[in-house]
Design a protein around this motif. Structure first.
Motif, PDB file in Angstrom:
ATOM      1  N   ALA A 198     -15.139  11.215  15.923  1.00 23.10           N
ATOM      2  CA  ALA A 198     -15.059  11.062  17.373  1.00 23.10           C
ATOM      3  C   ALA A 198     -13.805  11.738  17.918  1.00 23.10           C
ATOM      4  N   ALA A 199     -12.710  11.605  17.193  1.00 25.57           N
ATOM      5  CA  ALA A 199     -11.469  12.248  17.617  1.00 25.57           C
ATOM      6  C   ALA A 199     -11.606  13.762  17.595  1.00 25.57           C
ATOM      7  N   LEU A 200     -12.302  14.286  16.577  1.00 28.90           N
ATOM      8  CA  LEU A 200     -12.502  15.730  16.483  1.00 28.90           C
ATOM      9  C   LEU A 200     -13.310  16.241  17.673  1.00 28.90           C
ATOM     10  N   THR A 201     -14.317  15.511  18.067  1.00 28.77           N
ATOM     11  CA  THR A 201     -15.098  15.904  19.249  1.00 28.77           C
ATOM     12  C   THR A 201     -14.210  15.940  20.486  1.00 28.77           C
ATOM     13  N   ALA A 202     -13.371  14.917  20.644  1.00 29.04           N
ATOM     14  CA  ALA A 202     -12.477  14.876  21.803  1.00 29.04           C
ATOM     15  C   ALA A 202     -11.481  16.029  21.784  1.00 29.04           C
ATOM     16  N   VAL A 203     -10.976  16.345  20.612  1.00 35.55           N
ATOM     17  CA  VAL A 203      -9.972  17.405  20.493  1.00 35.55           C
ATOM     18  C   VAL A 203     -10.584  18.786  20.726  1.00 35.55           C
ATOM     19  N   THR A 204     -11.775  19.018  20.210  1.00 40.32           N
ATOM     20  CA  THR A 204     -12.360  20.363  20.255  1.00 40.32           C
ATOM     21  C   THR A 204     -13.187  20.635  21.504  1.00 40.32           C
ATOM     22  N   THR A 205     -13.713  19.582  22.137  1.00 46.70           N
ATOM     23  CA  THR A 205     -14.573  19.808  23.312  1.00 46.70           C
ATOM     24  C   THR A 205     -13.983  19.288  24.604  1.00 46.70           C
ATOM     25  N   GLY A 206     -13.020  18.397  24.496  1.00 50.38           N
ATOM     26  CA  GLY A 206     -12.470  17.789  25.704  1.00 50.38           C
ATOM     27  C   GLY A 206     -13.325  16.657  26.236  1.00 50.38           C
ATOM     28  N   HIS A 207     -14.412  16.337  25.549  1.00 51.14           N
ATOM     29  CA  HIS A 207     -15.299  15.252  25.965  1.00 51.14           C
ATOM     30  C   HIS A 207     -15.094  14.046  25.059  1.00 51.14           C
ATOM     31  N   GLY A 208     -15.185  12.862  25.639  1.00 47.76           N
ATOM     32  CA  GLY A 208     -14.971  11.652  24.863  1.00 47.76           C
ATOM     33  C   GLY A 208     -13.486  11.349  24.734  1.00 47.76           C
ATOM     34  N   THR A 209     -13.191  10.294  24.016  1.00 49.58           N
ATOM     35  CA  THR A 209     -11.810   9.859  23.824  1.00 49.58           C
ATOM     36  C   THR A 209     -11.510   9.654  22.349  1.00 49.58           C
ATOM     37  N   VAL A 210     -10.241   9.709  22.024  1.00 47.84           N
ATOM     38  CA  VAL A 210      -9.798   9.412  20.658  1.00 47.84           C
ATOM     39  C   VAL A 210      -9.837   7.894  20.466  1.00 47.84           C
ATOM     40  N   PRO A 211     -10.533   7.400  19.454  1.00 48.75           N
ATOM     41  CA  PRO A 211     -10.630   5.934  19.264  1.00 48.75           C
ATOM     42  C   PRO A 211      -9.271   5.312  18.966  1.00 48.75           C
ATOM     43  N   ALA A 212      -9.171   4.043  19.312  1.00 44.57           N
ATOM     44  CA  ALA A 212      -7.986   3.278  18.914  1.00 44.57           C
ATOM     45  C   ALA A 212      -8.084   2.974  17.423  1.00 44.57           C
ATOM     46  N   PRO A 213      -6.965   2.901  16.739  1.00 43.48           N
ATOM     47  CA  PRO A 213      -7.024   2.636  15.294  1.00 43.48           C
ATOM     48  C   PRO A 213      -7.375   1.184  15.013  1.00 43.48           C
ATOM     49  N   SER A 214      -7.984   0.958  13.865  1.00 40.24           N
ATOM     50  CA  SER A 214      -8.197  -0.419  13.413  1.00 40.24           C
ATOM     51  C   SER A 214      -6.867  -0.985  12.936  1.00 40.24           C
ATOM     52  N   LYS A 215      -6.761  -2.305  12.942  1.00 40.67           N
ATOM     53  CA  LYS A 215      -5.520  -2.946  12.533  1.00 40.67           C
ATOM     54  C   LYS A 215      -5.554  -3.259  11.040  1.00 40.67           C
ATOM     55  N   ALA A 216      -4.418  -3.075  10.402  1.00 39.21           N
ATOM     56  CA  ALA A 216      -4.325  -3.352   8.971  1.00 39.21           C
ATOM     57  C   ALA A 216      -4.216  -4.846   8.717  1.00 39.21           C
ATOM     58  N   ASP A 217      -4.970  -5.322   7.750  1.00 36.79           N
ATOM     59  CA  ASP A 217      -4.864  -6.698   7.281  1.00 36.79           C
ATOM     60  C   ASP A 217      -3.892  -6.682   6.109  1.00 36.79           C
ATOM     61  N   MET A 218      -2.623  -6.921   6.387  1.00 28.56           N
ATOM     62  CA  MET A 218      -1.575  -6.740   5.391  1.00 28.56           C
ATOM     63  C   MET A 218      -1.769  -7.678   4.202  1.00 28.56           C
ATOM     64  N   VAL A 219      -1.651  -7.105   3.003  1.00 30.73           N
ATOM     65  CA  VAL A 219      -1.844  -7.853   1.762  1.00 30.73           C
ATOM     66  C   VAL A 219      -0.511  -7.923   1.017  1.00 30.73           C
ATOM     67  N   PRO A 220       0.027  -9.123   0.751  1.00 27.71           N
ATOM     68  CA  PRO A 220       1.261  -9.218  -0.043  1.00 27.71           C
ATOM     69  C   PRO A 220       0.975  -8.878  -1.506  1.00 27.71           C
ATOM     70  N   VAL A 221       1.972  -8.287  -2.168  1.00 23.67           N
ATOM     71  CA  VAL A 221       1.789  -7.880  -3.569  1.00 23.67           C
ATOM     72  C   VAL A 221       2.904  -8.500  -4.411  1.00 23.67           C
ATOM     73  N   PRO A 222       2.720  -9.733  -4.855  1.00 17.91           N
ATOM     74  CA  PRO A 222       3.735 -10.350  -5.727  1.00 17.91           C
ATOM     75  C   PRO A 222       3.630  -9.829  -7.145  1.00 17.91           C
ATOM     76  N   ALA A 223       4.638 -10.111  -7.937  1.00 14.38           N
ATOM     77  CA  ALA A 223       4.586  -9.741  -9.347  1.00 14.38           C
ATOM     78  C   ALA A 223       3.475 -10.507 -10.038  1.00 14.38           C
ATOM     79  N   GLY A 224       2.793  -9.845 -10.948  1.00 12.50           N
ATOM     80  CA  GLY A 224       1.713 -10.518 -11.658  1.00 12.50           C
ATOM     81  C   GLY A 224       0.993  -9.573 -12.594  1.00 12.50           C
ATOM     82  N   ALA A 225       0.228 -10.148 -13.485  1.00 11.20           N
ATOM     83  CA  ALA A 225      -0.534  -9.368 -14.458  1.00 11.20           C
ATOM     84  C   ALA A 225      -1.774  -8.781 -13.804  1.00 11.20           C
ATOM     85  N   ALA A 226      -2.350  -7.796 -14.460  1.00 11.60           N
ATOM     86  CA  ALA A 226      -3.587  -7.198 -13.976  1.00 11.60           C
ATOM     87  C   ALA A 226      -4.693  -8.243 -13.929  1.00 11.60           C
TER      88      ALA A 226
END
Length: 318
Positions: free
Chosen positions: A161-189
């Motif tokens: 969708a962003a490429l269409t907006a950039v190359t044609t001038g039609h449409g809009t660049v979408p808003a980004p999705s939000k990250a669901d932050m994941v903590p990474v504590p020390a641990g085994a596989a």
């Protein structure tokens, strides 16, 4: 910088710089074709520069996770060292390699590059990883791979969708999705099958590289005056790093105690300084790629200093 497989964190360290899997724009698939800006490089040099980018992006991500663990242990000096080194890997080493590789193009070219990578990850890589993890009984990994595959499809659609907006001038660049932050504590596989561990390693490197590239693309978009596109790149980069890579790092058991993390960093940096980058420099020199050879030599010197700094921090913990 260090390039180690999550498979080897429990049995030692190995360099992926010499035998890293070939990747398309982001991860997996056929060897990327050099963009016009990098076609003065010989094929081998371009491959080595691309490998360097993957390693630097991964080091940035891993060192920040190691820093968070040091914070949890109250080891503020070690945390600061990991973070400062991570910034060098991303903002100096990776950026210089990206310039040599001609990674950043126009806004439209950057979007096309990302669409190709996200399409591969959505349709092929993560679906295949999920199927194999499920067959091997690694159900948590299968679930995560399936979820990430769906996310990458949404990223692809947003970039289209962003490429269409950039190359044609039609449409809009979408808003980004939000990250669901994941903590990474020390641990085994938390996976058991060797191929699940190998696929997690590939995925970790791919997400790290995607994050780093998208931040470069965001900087270009902002400089060109397209703030909406810059926000899309930045938001997607956060998802790749703070959600996808973090979730994979938990399953892979990437983070250990700070002492172990420092040992990992020392071994990796020493290998980069004495073996990997000198080999790259020797090849580039023989091919007449003098700018790349200079980059490899300078980066090797930096990695030697990083190894010494990490060793000093480790000695202070004994």
């Amino acid at each position: 910088m260090f390039r180690h497989s999550t498979r080897t964190l429990m049995v030692g360290l190995c360099a992926l710089a010499v035998a890293a899997p070939a990747t398309p724009a982001l991860a997996g698939g056929p060897q990327p074709v050099p963009p016009a800006a990098a076609r003065t490089l010989h094929t081998q040099t371009f491959a080595d520069v691309t490998t360097a980018m993957k390693g630097e992006a991964y080091a940035y991500a891993a060192y920040n996770l190691f820093a968070a663990e040091a914070d949890r242990q109250g080891l503020t000096a070690a945390a600061g060292l990991f973070r400062s080194t991570a910034q060098t890997e991303l903002n100096e080493h990776l950026r210089e390699a990206a310039a040599l590789a001609g990674t950043v193009g126009s806004n439209a070219a950057n979007l096309r590059q990302a669409i190709n990578g996200e399409t591969y990850e959505h349709q092929v890589m993560y679906r295949g990883f999920a199927d194999r993890a499920r067959a091997d009984g690694d159900l948590a990994a299968a679930k995560l791979f399936t979820e990430i595959a769906a996310d990458e499809g949404r990223h692809r659609d947003a970039f289209r969708a962003a490429l269409t907006a950039v190359t044609t001038g039609h449409g809009t660049v979408p808003a980004p999705s939000k990250a669901d932050m994941v903590p990474v504590p020390a641990g085994a596989a938390k996976v058991k099958a060797a191929r699940t561990k190998a696929n997690l390693d590939t995925a970790l490197h791919g997400e790290a590289l995607a994050h780093a590239k998208y931040m470069l693309f965001a900087a270009y978009a902002r400089k060109s005056g397209n703030t909406a596109l810059a926000r899309l790149w930045e938001g997607t980069a956060k998802v790749e790093l703070q959600e996808h890579l973090a979730g994979e790092a938990v399953l892979a058991g990437l983070v250990h105690t700070t002492k172990t993390n420092l040992r990992t960093a020392v071994t990796g940096e020493h290998n980069e300084a004495t073996t990997v980058y000198p080999q790259f420099a020797k090849r580039a020199t023989a091919l007449g790629d003098t700018a790349a050879a200079r980059y490899f030599r300078n980066t090797a010197a930096d990695e030697s200093q990083h190894a010494a700094a990490f060793q000093k921090a480790l000695n202070q913990l004994h």
